[in-house]
Enzyme design. Structure first.
Site, short mmCIF file in Angstrom:
data_model
loop_
_atom_site.label_atom_id
_atom_site.label_comp_id
_atom_site.label_asym_id
_atom_site.label_seq_id
_atom_site.Cartn_x
_atom_site.Cartn_y
_atom_site.Cartn_z
N GLU A 268 24.70 7.54 48.60
CA GLU A 268 24.97 6.15 47.96
C GLU A 268 26.42 5.83 48.30
O GLU A 268 27.01 5.60 47.08
CB GLU A 268 24.26 5.88 46.79
CG GLU A 268 23.13 6.35 46.57
CD GLU A 268 22.66 5.96 44.99
OE1 GLU A 268 21.51 5.92 44.83
OE2 GLU A 268 23.71 6.09 44.11
N GLY A 270 29.63 3.91 48.02
CA GLY A 270 30.69 2.67 48.13
C GLY A 270 31.94 2.48 48.68
O GLY A 270 32.27 1.87 49.55
N ARG A 306 41.74 -2.74 38.48
CA ARG A 306 41.72 -1.22 38.53
C ARG A 306 42.96 -0.68 37.95
O ARG A 306 42.92 0.10 37.36
CB ARG A 306 41.59 -0.74 39.99
CG ARG A 306 40.15 -1.08 40.69
CD ARG A 306 39.88 -0.46 42.02
NE ARG A 306 39.95 0.84 41.92
CZ ARG A 306 40.71 2.02 42.26
NH1 ARG A 306 41.83 1.48 42.61
NH2 ARG A 306 40.60 3.11 41.98
N CYS A 337 48.37 -13.10 30.28
CA CYS A 337 48.87 -12.96 28.93
C CYS A 337 48.42 -11.72 28.52
O CYS A 337 47.82 -11.80 27.12
CB CYS A 337 48.64 -14.31 28.13
SG CYS A 337 49.63 -15.73 28.58
N TYR A 366 35.67 -2.37 44.30
CA TYR A 366 35.79 -2.69 43.09
C TYR A 366 37.14 -3.44 42.81
O TYR A 366 37.82 -3.36 41.89
CB TYR A 366 35.80 -1.35 42.39
CG TYR A 366 34.73 -0.35 42.50
CD1 TYR A 366 33.56 -0.55 42.09
CD2 TYR A 366 34.89 0.78 43.57
CE1 TYR A 366 32.37 0.33 42.40
CE2 TYR A 366 33.90 1.63 43.75
CZ TYR A 366 32.76 1.34 43.18
OH TYR A 366 31.41 2.08 43.50
C1 LIG Z 1 24.45 5.24 40.86
C2 LIG Z 1 25.89 5.27 41.81
N1 LIG Z 1 25.70 5.15 43.10
C3 LIG Z 1 26.81 4.90 43.81
C4 LIG Z 1 27.86 4.61 43.42
C5 LIG Z 1 29.05 4.40 44.21
O1 LIG Z 1 30.12 5.15 44.20
P1 LIG Z 1 31.17 5.21 45.18
O2 LIG Z 1 31.75 3.94 45.27
O3 LIG Z 1 32.40 6.24 44.31
O4 LIG Z 1 30.86 5.82 46.50
C6 LIG Z 1 28.09 4.73 41.77
C7 LIG Z 1 29.46 4.25 41.23
O5 LIG Z 1 29.76 4.43 40.21
C8 LIG Z 1 26.80 4.98 41.18
O6 LIG Z 1 26.87 4.86 39.72
#
Ligand SMILES: Cc1ncc(COP(=O)(O)O)c(C=O)c1O
Length: 408
Positions: A268, A270, A306, A337, A366
């Site tokens: 998964e 991101g 971030r 502020c 993010y």
């Molecule tokens: C359950 C789960 N899957 C996938 C991700 C995606 O992580 P990344 O963006 O580091 O690949 C996260 C991020 O915290 C997550 O909590």
């Protein structure tokens, strides 16, 4: 400076600042590289785009059209995934302290549900009984670039502690559920290739124990995301081909050894898919010679949190001054502020002037998803560059948007 062939100055002239810009071709290239790295003749691999990194519908759609499912964390994200046409069978729902309402949305949508806790099953059963269930398991160890994004280990709020995972699956068996998956996600932003096969190896041992005690097998084993990208002074990029090769090797070997069934391997990602495809473009509003030297810009932690949240450092490009010597040490801050509204401390940059553009790169993950209208400085527009053309995929927020939600 150009983004996918378009001059940043032209984009600013058309859309103003602050502005998020995304290179869609870069996202596709990242997707292809990841697919190639995890390609196997013997193991079936499913990739779910973790839309929490950037949940813009156009981006979720891009990854769906490029063969990825979607990983969702809330009914809102789920609604976006369904709306852009992602098949429910290709949606994974991983909540955290899921409410009945959350679980009901996921159950009704017939997506794959990955539970955060033992008690989550009791709540889910009040809503309905799925044929298949998965648990997010906390293996007792975590690894993330910052402690704030380390999601496994004894300080993490996520998942079922692995010591309790047998009880979790036993409860599901007692409830009459016979089809299972398993999930782990120990942290984000990891740039060490060895971490991923090592973490998977450890996780598969945990699943081997569950298999041994309960006799169940797993239809899928999801090792989460976490593949890092280099930001500022981080060293080398992750060699995703080494990660893929080693993960597949460990998976094949251990699944057989531990007799875990014939599971699909799921990942998964991101950040890896969208992080380096995003840019935040802002403008220098003022240079202040105080006890320290500051350049204040029209983005802030309301736009990109971030740095304030994790002390994360983004690379900075000054369009038009790419080749000017970086001889000035300066602090870059926003207009919010709060004294934590700082993007960079003592950063070496070319001499800056009012009106210069400042581009924060590696801002696709993010970034805009965490933006907020604090101080009533409203959220920026988002521009996608697709096939050499700029498309406004989100217009700039206005005060009418704000007042629309307010009862005066
Ligand atoms: C359950 C789960 N899957 C996938 C991700 C995606 O992580 P990344 O963006 O580091 O690949 C996260 C991020 O915290 C997550 O909590």
């Amino acid at each position: 400076m150009e983004i996918s062939g378009i001059d940043v100055k032209d984009l600013v002239e058309k859309y103003g600042t602050p502005l998020y810009v995304y290179d869609f071709q870069r996202m596709k290239d990242n997707a292809e590289r990841l697919k190639t790295a995890f390609k196997s003749d013997t193991i079936s691999v499913d990739i779910y785009y973790a839309m929490k990194a950037n949940c813009h519908p156009a981006i979720v759609k891009l990854f769906w059209e490029n063969g990825f499912g979607t990983d969702c964390v809330s009914p809102g994200e789920l609604e976006v995934a369904l709306k852009v046409g992602v098949n429910p069978e290709n949606i994974l729902y991983t909540g955290n302290y899921e409410s009945l309402k959350d679980l009901s949305a996921a159950f009704k949508a017939r997506v794959i549900i990955n539970l955060d806790d033992i008690a989550s099953l009791d709540r889910l059963l009040k809503v309905g009984k799925p044929e298949r269930i998965s648990y997010r398991i906390n293996p007792g160890k975590g690894r993330g670039k910052y402690k704030e994004i380390t999601t496994g280990g004894n300080k993490a709020k996520f998942g079922v502690p692995h010591e309790k995972s047998i009880v979790a699956y036993e409860n599901a068996l007692k409830a009459g559920i016979r089809r299972f998956g398993a999930h782990v996600m120990t942290g984000s932003g990891v740039l060490d290739e060895d971490h991923f096969p090592r973490m998977l190896n450890n996780f598969l041992d945990i699943l081997g124990n569950i298999r041994h005690k309960l006799g169940i097998t797993f239809e899928f084993i999801d090792m989460g995301g976490g593949f890092g990208i280099p930001y500022f002074e981080d060293g080398e990029a992750l060699d995703i081909h080494i990660v893929g090769r080693e993960v597949l090797r460990v998976f094949k070997k251990k699944v057989k050894e531990l007799d875990l069934g014939n599971p699909t391997l799921a990942i998964e990602p991101g950040r890896y898919l969208v992080g380096d495809a995003g840019y935040l473009v802002s403008r220098v509003l003022g240079i202040k010679e105080s006890y320290r030297k500051f350049a204040g810009v029209d983005a802030g932690f309301n736009t990109l949190i971030r740095p304030a949240l994790y002390n994360a450092q983004h690379p900075i490009v000054i369009p038009g001054k790419e080749n000017v010597e970086k001889k000035i040490s300066i602090n870059i801050c926003g207009q919010i502020c709060e004294n934590t509204d700082i993007f960079a401390i003592d950063r070496m940059l070319p001499p800056l002037e009012e009106g210069d553009l400042i581009v924060f790169t590696q801002a696709g993950a993010y970034g805009s998803v965490m933006s907020m209208p604090y101080n009533l400085r409203l959220r920026p527009a988002e521009i996608a560059v697709i096939n050499g053309k700029d498309v406004e995929i989100t217009r700039r927020e206005t005060m009418s948007d704000y007042f629309n939600r307010i009862n005066l």
